[in-house]
Every structure is written in structure tokens, then in C-alpha cells.
Design an enzyme around this catalytic site. Structure first.
Site, PDB file in Angstrom:
ATOM      1  N   VAL A 226       0.830  -1.212   0.000  1.00  0.00           N
ATOM      2  CA  VAL A 226       0.000   0.000   0.000  1.00  0.00           C
ATOM      3  C   VAL A 226       0.861   1.256   0.000  1.00  0.00           C
ATOM      4  CG1 VAL A 226      -1.928  -1.161   1.135  1.00  0.00           C
ATOM      5  CG2 VAL A 226      -0.220   0.045   2.533  1.00  0.00           C
TER       6      VAL A 226
ATOM      7  N   ASN B 124      -6.421  -1.246   6.762  1.00  0.00           N
ATOM      8  CA  ASN B 124      -5.913  -1.970   7.927  1.00  0.00           C
ATOM      9  C   ASN B 124      -4.409  -2.222   7.899  1.00  0.00           C
ATOM     10  OD1 ASN B 124      -6.151  -4.019  10.253  1.00  0.00           O
ATOM     11  ND2 ASN B 124      -5.398  -5.298   8.578  1.00  0.00           N
TER      12      ASN B 124
ATOM     13  N   SER C  53      -5.649   3.631  16.240  1.00  0.00           N
ATOM     14  CA  SER C  53      -5.147   2.965  17.441  1.00  0.00           C
ATOM     15  C   SER C  53      -5.237   3.918  18.628  1.00  0.00           C
ATOM     16  CB  SER C  53      -3.684   2.550  17.231  1.00  0.00           C
ATOM     17  OG  SER C  53      -3.072   2.155  18.437  1.00  0.00           O
TER      18      SER C  53
ATOM     19  N   TYR D  57       4.721   5.285  14.971  1.00  0.00           N
ATOM     20  CA  TYR D  57       3.407   4.638  14.917  1.00  0.00           C
ATOM     21  C   TYR D  57       2.326   5.555  15.487  1.00  0.00           C
ATOM     22  CZ  TYR D  57      -0.064   0.899  15.491  1.00  0.00           C
ATOM     23  OH  TYR D  57      -1.189   0.113  15.425  1.00  0.00           O
TER      24      TYR D  57
ATOM     25  N   ALA E  52       2.355   8.828  15.678  1.00  0.00           N
ATOM     26  CA  ALA E  52       2.135   9.946  14.762  1.00  0.00           C
ATOM     27  C   ALA E  52       1.312   9.512  13.558  1.00  0.00           C
ATOM     28  CB  ALA E  52       3.475  10.514  14.303  1.00  0.00           C
TER      29      ALA E  52
ATOM     30  N   LYS F 131      -0.834   7.002  13.361  1.00  0.00           N
ATOM     31  CA  LYS F 131      -2.211   6.692  13.737  1.00  0.00           C
ATOM     32  C   LYS F 131      -2.991   7.953  14.112  1.00  0.00           C
ATOM     33  CE  LYS F 131      -2.267   2.314  12.934  1.00  0.00           C
ATOM     34  NZ  LYS F 131      -3.064   1.805  11.795  1.00  0.00           N
TER      35      LYS F 131
END
Length: 257
Positions: free
Chosen positions: A65, A91, A149, A162, A164, A166
Site C-alpha cells: 500500500v 488496515n 489505534s 506509529y 504519529a 495513527k
């Protein structure tokens, strides 16, 4: 009584579909009558899952992706094969841990590329298709669910990349929801707590388990099958008047946040 979560006739792209939450969502989409268009980099796992669920009820697309060209090609192919895409579950995600002062730029960028930029590329490509359908008078369902999250709401130690990314997903959700609401294209996000997947093995280890569990009022972690249900709720007609929202699915971890 008709099942309000019926997904019959819905073609749903699920990224990160080869395992964990993505696999569980794909299984439930098919179980509710829909077709799962499954995207991941793990060909063997995707093909095995497709065989299990039924090749007439699934499509397999192997790629990253984080590659916008792949994403656009994948969406074009999904539309060509199936006539339309009615849902997207953003996801796909990775973790690369390091404390902020020691994090290499590459470690930062890898997580941003997949978890944030990848989510945007998929949202943009599917959103274009949905908006084009709406402009042509097509009133078929159009729903995007972005997986965020608790790290995007409260921050997280050792994973500033992670957290930042999310947080950024929440911004994607609200902005796209505002832009597309008049055309009935719905965009929502789900903020998970600790789900029992390979990605959370470290935080569920003996070193961290008790400290994390002490902050969860329900005193347990969730599993992929359990959390796939609210994802499919947001995809379904049962959520037809919900857009721009962030649903916490975390056993009460963020009560009051």
C-alpha cells in the site's frame, strides 16, 4: 427481520488481509454475504485464505500500500472485475520500535509510508471511484473504515512513528468525511486497544502485560474475530448515518479521552 449488517452485494477492499485483524475482517465480510478484495504482500497466506473462503467470494492482490501506483492499479482492477467497490478497510500496518531520540530516519519513514501514506493512497483511490459513482447517480453504499489505534489518541512510548501515523489517520478520516459526506460517502475510523495479533506480542509479553492490563477496565485483551465486528458494522447499512467518527474498541482503556 432483515439483518442490518448484511453485506450482500458489497465488494470490500481489505488491506493487510493475510493475517490478524485483516484476515478476521475478510472472513466476516464473506460471512455477511460480501466479497473480500484482499490486499497484502504475503502471497501464500492470501491465496490460502482465498481458497478457504471461496475464490468466487474473494479477490487476491499482492503488493504494498506504500506504492501509490500499485494501489491505483489494484483499485482499477477491483472495479473492472466487480463493477464497483462499496467498502474499504484501511488496515495494513507495521511497527518499527525505537525511542524518539534514537529513532533512525529510515525507521520513522517506513512506518509513516505504510501506516499513514498507504492509508491515504487507498482512501484517495477508492474515494475517487466512490465519488464518480455518486456523480453518476449511483446510490449504492460507500463506506471507508480507517484502522487507527489508542496510540494515535494517547501517544505511545518507543513508537513515536506509529503514534504519529495513527494520529494522522484520524485527520484523514475527519477531512475525507467532511469532503465526501454530501455524496453519501461515509468515512470513519476505529481505534483499537491491544488485540492479540503478532504485532502486539511484545506488549503482551510478561514484561509489559500486567502494566497494560491494569489500565484496561474490562481486564482482558481482545482478539481479531471480536474486533472485526465493529469494523463490519461501520461498513454496513446499520451505520448509514455515521461519518467522521472515531470508535474506540479497547475494553474501556480511553474512557474520558
Amino acid at each position: 427481520m432483515e439483518n442490518p449488517m448484511n453485506l450482500e452485494g458489497h465488494n470490500v477492499i481489505v488491506t493487510g488481509a493475510a493475517q490478524g485483524i485483516g484476515e478476521a475482517v475478510s472472513r466476516l465480510v464473506v460471512g455477511l454475504g460480501g466479497k473480500a478484495i484482499m490486499v497484502d504482500m504475503q502471497r501464500d497466506k492470501l491465496e490460502a485464505l482465498s481458497e478457504d473462503l471461496g475464490q468466487d467470494k474473494t479477490d487476491v492482490h499482492v503488493g504494498s500500500v506504500a506504492d501509490p501506483a500499485f494501489v491505483q492499479s489494484m483499485v482499477n482492477d477491483a472495479v473492472s472485475k466487480n463493477g464497483a467497490v462499496h467498502g474499504l478497510v484501511n488496515n495494513a500496518g507495521i511497527v518499527r520500535a525505537a525511542m524518539a531520540v534514537k529513532m533512525p530516519v529510515q525507521t520513522w519513514q517506513e512506518v509513516i509510508d505504510v501506516n499513514l501514506s498507504g492509508a491515504f493512497y487507498c482512501l484517495q483511490a477508492v474515494g475517487r471511484h466512490m465519488m464518480e459513482r455518486a456523480a453518476d447517480g449511483d446510490t449504492a453504499p460507500a463506506s471507508i473504515v480507517n484502522i487507527s489505534s489508542d496510540a494515535g489518541r494517547r501517544g505511545t512510548m518507543g513508537q513515536i512513528n506509529y503514534g504519529a501515523a495513527k494520529s494522522g489517520v484520524l485527520g484523514l478520516t475527519m477531512s475525507a468525511a467532511r469532503e465526501w459526506a454530501a455524496k453519501q460517502v461515509r468515512v470513519n475510523s476505529i481505534c483499537f486497544g491491544v488485540v492479540e495479533t503478532e504485532m502486539t506480542e511484545t506488549i503482551r509479553s510478561d514484561k509489559f502485560r500486567d502494566g497494560v492490563m491494569s489500565q484496561v477496565p474490562m481486564k482482558r485483551f481482545s482478539d481479531p474475530e471480536e474486533v472485526s465486528r465493529p469494523v463490519c458494522f461501520l461498513l454496513s447499512p446499520a451505520a448509514s448515518y455515521i461519518t467522521g467518527q472515531h470508535l474506540s474498541v479497547n475494553g474501556g482503556y480511553t474512557i474520558g479521552v
